[in-house]
Design a protein around this motif. Structure first.
Motif, PDB file in Angstrom:
ATOM      1  N   UNK A 142      79.806 106.142  11.271  1.00 56.25           N
ATOM      2  CA  UNK A 142      79.503 107.565  11.464  1.00 56.25           C
ATOM      3  C   UNK A 142      80.398 108.382  10.549  1.00 56.25           C
ATOM      4  N   UNK A 143      79.923 109.560  10.114  1.00 53.49           N
ATOM      5  CA  UNK A 143      80.757 110.416   9.257  1.00 53.49           C
ATOM      6  C   UNK A 143      81.964 110.942  10.023  1.00 53.49           C
ATOM      7  N   UNK A 144      83.036 111.264   9.312  1.00 59.36           N
ATOM      8  CA  UNK A 144      84.271 111.730   9.961  1.00 59.36           C
ATOM      9  C   UNK A 144      84.086 112.922  10.883  1.00 59.36           C
ATOM     10  N   UNK A 145      83.220 113.882  10.502  1.00 53.12           N
ATOM     11  CA  UNK A 145      83.061 115.068  11.342  1.00 53.12           C
ATOM     12  C   UNK A 145      82.434 114.719  12.694  1.00 53.12           C
ATOM     13  N   UNK A 146      81.543 113.724  12.699  1.00 53.28           N
ATOM     14  CA  UNK A 146      80.930 113.292  13.955  1.00 53.28           C
ATOM     15  C   UNK A 146      81.968 112.600  14.840  1.00 53.28           C
ATOM     16  N   UNK A 147      82.793 111.747  14.234  1.00 55.88           N
ATOM     17  CA  UNK A 147      83.847 111.080  14.987  1.00 55.88           C
ATOM     18  C   UNK A 147      84.830 112.090  15.573  1.00 55.88           C
ATOM     19  N   UNK A 148      85.151 113.118  14.792  1.00 55.48           N
ATOM     20  CA  UNK A 148      86.092 114.119  15.264  1.00 55.48           C
ATOM     21  C   UNK A 148      85.549 114.860  16.482  1.00 55.48           C
ATOM     22  N   UNK A 149      84.238 115.140  16.488  1.00 53.75           N
ATOM     23  CA  UNK A 149      83.629 115.812  17.640  1.00 53.75           C
ATOM     24  C   UNK A 149      83.739 114.943  18.895  1.00 53.75           C
ATOM     25  N   UNK A 150      83.540 113.632  18.719  1.00 50.69           N
ATOM     26  CA  UNK A 150      83.660 112.715  19.856  1.00 50.69           C
ATOM     27  C   UNK A 150      85.090 112.720  20.383  1.00 50.69           C
ATOM     28  N   UNK A 151      86.042 112.671  19.460  1.00 47.56           N
ATOM     29  CA  UNK A 151      87.453 112.670  19.856  1.00 47.56           C
ATOM     30  C   UNK A 151      87.811 113.954  20.595  1.00 47.56           C
ATOM     31  N   UNK A 152      87.290 115.075  20.119  1.00 42.44           N
ATOM     32  CA  UNK A 152      87.630 116.372  20.711  1.00 42.44           C
ATOM     33  C   UNK A 152      87.072 116.543  22.124  1.00 42.44           C
ATOM     34  N   UNK A 153      85.915 115.931  22.403  1.00 37.37           N
ATOM     35  CA  UNK A 153      85.271 116.232  23.685  1.00 37.37           C
ATOM     36  C   UNK A 153      85.232 115.070  24.677  1.00 37.37           C
ATOM     37  N   UNK A 154      85.528 113.852  24.228  1.00 37.98           N
ATOM     38  CA  UNK A 154      85.259 112.696  25.083  1.00 37.98           C
ATOM     39  C   UNK A 154      86.487 112.017  25.687  1.00 37.98           C
ATOM     40  N   UNK A 155      87.648 112.213  25.115  1.00 38.10           N
ATOM     41  CA  UNK A 155      88.824 111.480  25.595  1.00 38.10           C
ATOM     42  C   UNK A 155      89.484 112.204  26.767  1.00 38.10           C
ATOM     43  N   UNK A 156      90.064 111.406  27.650  1.00 35.32           N
ATOM     44  CA  UNK A 156      90.647 111.943  28.879  1.00 35.32           C
ATOM     45  C   UNK A 156      92.152 112.136  28.798  1.00 35.32           C
ATOM     46  N   UNK A 157      92.794 111.570  27.783  1.00 38.72           N
ATOM     47  CA  UNK A 157      94.247 111.712  27.631  1.00 38.72           C
ATOM     48  C   UNK A 157      94.575 112.159  26.203  1.00 38.72           C
ATOM     49  N   UNK A 158      95.670 112.865  26.070  1.00 35.32           N
ATOM     50  CA  UNK A 158      96.116 113.274  24.732  1.00 35.32           C
ATOM     51  C   UNK A 158      96.499 112.068  23.889  1.00 35.32           C
ATOM     52  N   UNK A 159      97.167 111.104  24.525  1.00 32.29           N
ATOM     53  CA  UNK A 159      97.584 109.908  23.793  1.00 32.29           C
ATOM     54  C   UNK A 159      96.372 109.109  23.334  1.00 32.29           C
ATOM     55  N   UNK A 160      95.328 109.082  24.160  1.00 35.92           N
ATOM     56  CA  UNK A 160      94.115 108.372  23.775  1.00 35.92           C
ATOM     57  C   UNK A 160      93.428 109.025  22.595  1.00 35.92           C
TER      58      UNK A 160
END
Length: 259
Positions: A230-248
């Motif tokens: 996946x392109x970086x911008x798509x991955x970044x959106x997943x990271x921004x909205x899907x993770x439950x911890x800051x460390x994750x």
């Protein structure tokens, strides 16, 4: 002799047979000795069968320096034989349990190296996240090894590896493995609870769940990137909205965007 008296006698006899070193009948002149407190230098008297003693001067709890209680890290009767175990031995028991769970997971999956590799990567990521979050690393690592343990039964019964089937089939398999290893009941219950909904967070979740969830998500994204990047911008959106911890989220960015 009453039944209760007989049971006490039988347990005492069994423990004495299991560990003669703890039986005073075998003691010699070295059964009582002194050790120096590492904190204040005071002399602390030990009996041979003491697990630990508290320094009368500074209150430091000292392990018996002349005993090797390595057996207590795996023996299911350790608490009965030695009494309350000090933190050092409890930590050893947890480390051994985690190693045993990893072995049992690999044995269960057999030659399914893809799933063994997935579980091992989730465990590695979970420990990295756990080091930066307030959680129970033992629960997190054990759950990571067993989180997908219901897949085989799901495929056998329903010809599907859908999360809804994994959530049903995983906990009984995990409970059987952990019970067979002599894991503490509270740990078994929590691990099985997490496995029973590990794809679907509840409105309020424990940090142990969140760490496992994020570690699994990172691993799934890694695997998808290898198959269909996946392109970086798509991955970044997943990271921004899907993770439950800051460390994750931080670990996801480091893992997925590394060159």
């Amino acid at each position: 002799m009453t039944k209760q008296m007989w049971c006490c006698w039988a347990v005492t006899k069994e423990l004495a047979m299991q560990c003669p070193g703890q039986d005073s009948r075998y003691w010699d002149a070295n059964a009582v000795f002194e050790a120096i407190c590492p904190k204040c230098g005071n002399s602390v008297e030990f009996f041979k069968d003491d697990v630990s003693r508290k320094c009368s001067t500074c209150g430091t709890r000292m392990l018996n320096p002349n005993n090797d209680f390595g057996c207590a890290s795996y023996c299911p009767y350790a608490a009965q034989c030695l009494g309350s175990l000090p933190p050092e031995l409890l930590a050893k028991k947890q480390e051994l349990l985690k190693e045993q769970v990893a072995v049992e997971m690999k044995r269960y999956f057999g030659d399914d190296f893809r799933r063994i590799g997935h579980a091992s990567r989730v465990a590695r990521h979970a420990l990295d996240i756990a080091a930066k979050e307030e959680c129970n690393p033992a629960v997190v690592e054990i759950t990571a090894y067993l989180h997908d343990i219901g897949i085989r039964e799901s495929e056998r019964k329903y010809n599907s590896s859908s999360p809804k089937y994994q959530h049903v089939e995983g906990p009984p398999v995990a409970r059987e493995i952990l019970t067979g290893l002599g894991a503490p009941q509270p740990l078994i219950d929590e691990v099985c609870d997490i496995i029973g909904h590990h794809h679907v967070p509840r409105p309020e979740e424990t940090m142990n769940f969140k760490v496992l969830y994020d570690a699994d998500l990172i691993t799934n994204l890694e695997e998808k990137q290898k198959d269909v990047p996946s392109p970086p911008d798509h991955l970044q959106k997943i990271i921004d909205r899907s993770f439950l911890t800051k460390a994750g989220a931080a670990l996801a960015a480091k893992t997925l965007f590394r060159s």
